[in-house]
Design a protein around this motif. Structure first.
Motif, PDB file in Angstrom:
ATOM      1  N   ILE A 117       0.864  -1.177   0.000  1.00  0.00           N
ATOM      2  CA  ILE A 117       0.000   0.000   0.000  1.00  0.00           C
ATOM      3  C   ILE A 117       0.907   1.235   0.000  1.00  0.00           C
ATOM      4  N   ILE A 118       0.718   2.095  -0.976  1.00  0.00           N
ATOM      5  CA  ILE A 118       1.498   3.326  -1.086  1.00  0.00           C
ATOM      6  C   ILE A 118       0.616   4.498  -0.659  1.00  0.00           C
ATOM      7  N   ILE A 119       1.145   5.362   0.201  1.00  0.00           N
ATOM      8  CA  ILE A 119       0.379   6.532   0.624  1.00  0.00           C
ATOM      9  C   ILE A 119       1.150   7.803   0.278  1.00  0.00           C
ATOM     10  N   GLY A 120       0.417   8.902   0.183  1.00  0.00           N
ATOM     11  CA  GLY A 120       0.980  10.151  -0.318  1.00  0.00           C
ATOM     12  C   GLY A 120       1.513  11.094   0.742  1.00  0.00           C
ATOM     13  N   THR A 121       1.899  10.575   1.878  1.00  0.00           N
ATOM     14  CA  THR A 121       2.435  11.412   2.947  1.00  0.00           C
ATOM     15  C   THR A 121       3.724  12.108   2.505  1.00  0.00           C
ATOM     16  N   VAL A 122       3.810  13.413   2.805  1.00  0.00           N
ATOM     17  CA  VAL A 122       5.023  14.176   2.526  1.00  0.00           C
ATOM     18  C   VAL A 122       5.586  14.741   3.824  1.00  0.00           C
ATOM     19  N   GLN A 123       6.760  15.334   3.725  1.00  0.00           N
ATOM     20  CA  GLN A 123       7.493  15.783   4.913  1.00  0.00           C
ATOM     21  C   GLN A 123       6.676  16.739   5.782  1.00  0.00           C
ATOM     22  N   THR A 124       5.936  17.626   5.152  1.00  0.00           N
ATOM     23  CA  THR A 124       5.183  18.623   5.913  1.00  0.00           C
ATOM     24  C   THR A 124       3.953  18.049   6.609  1.00  0.00           C
ATOM     25  N   ASP A 125       3.608  16.797   6.345  1.00  0.00           N
ATOM     26  CA  ASP A 125       2.476  16.158   7.030  1.00  0.00           C
ATOM     27  C   ASP A 125       2.830  15.724   8.443  1.00  0.00           C
ATOM     28  N   ASN A 126       4.092  15.863   8.836  1.00  0.00           N
ATOM     29  CA  ASN A 126       4.487  15.378  10.160  1.00  0.00           C
ATOM     30  C   ASN A 126       3.936  16.241  11.290  1.00  0.00           C
ATOM     31  N   GLY A 127       3.183  17.296  10.933  1.00  0.00           N
ATOM     32  CA  GLY A 127       2.446  18.037  11.946  1.00  0.00           C
ATOM     33  C   GLY A 127       1.332  17.209  12.547  1.00  0.00           C
ATOM     34  N   HIS A 128       0.919  16.173  11.807  1.00  0.00           N
ATOM     35  CA  HIS A 128      -0.024  15.177  12.314  1.00  0.00           C
ATOM     36  C   HIS A 128       0.788  13.933  12.674  1.00  0.00           C
TER      37      HIS A 128
END
Length: 201
Positions: A106-117
């Motif tokens: 499963i591939i998800i579209g998380t990027v570096q700036t999502d680490n606020g969550h």
């Protein structure tokens, strides 16, 4: 190894679809206000890339929070677009839906700036990967852009500007509202990467 991309139709997952060309894409309507626009954008992107597109509808709006659900923001929310345990929910649903198609990644579209969550952090990705692999089917979870900003992802993927413009990033509506975090990001990224959005309209 067959893969499925969780494709929201937003900028990040659209760029990953172009970059990684998964075997399948899955868009989940979990009750978010912009679900129909996300499905429409994802369908168009998959048709263009010749990726089989699946849609799963599981209405969880009554347990959502904030902009995406059209409800008051939870006291636990780090931002107005936070939805409790959303990535955990979506990854689990993707595994349930796609296992029968012999998908193993499963591939998800998380990027570096999502680490606020928390569910956009590297620790979360490692943990959910271990949890999914532990269970029947031994699925793995990959976030290929987790160390990249959205603008870096776009540059590395080399996605054409006209395809990226199809993305739907609004959190509040099927029609772009222009004043949510998703819309703000959409316009800011186009400016950062030097794409002229006006010429693409």
């Amino acid at each position: 190894m067959k893969s499925v991309l969780l494709l929201s139709g937003g900028m990040d997952s659209t760029a990953i679809a172009w970059w990684k060309r998964p075997d399948y894409a899955l868009t989940i309507d979990y009750g978010q206000l912009a679900a129909e626009a996300e499905i429409s954008a994802s369908r168009s992107i998959c048709q263009y890339l010749n990726i089989p597109h699946h849609v799963l509808r599981v209405n969880c709006r009554n347990i959502g929070s904030g902009d995406m659900a059209g409800t008051p923001v939870s006291e636990h929310a780090p931002a107005t677009d936070w939805w409790p345990y959303r990535n955990q929910l979506l990854i689990t649903l993707a595994g349930m839906k796609m296992l029968s198609l012999n998908v193993s990644k499963i591939i998800i579209g998380t990027v570096q700036t999502d680490n606020g969550h928390t569910d956009g952090s590297l620790d979360f990705i490692k943990t959910i990967d271990q949890l999914m692999f532990l269970q029947e089917g031994s699925l793995t979870v990959e976030a290929p852009a987790i160390n990249l900003s959205t603008s870096e992802l776009i540059q590395i993927s080399q996605i054409p500007a006209d395809l990226l413009a199809w993305a739907h990033s609004c959190h509040k509506s099927d029609v772009t509202c222009g004043n949510c975090r998703g819309c703000n990001k959409y316009f800011e990224i186009f400016e950062q990467v030097g794409y002229d959005l006006d010429k693409l309209r």
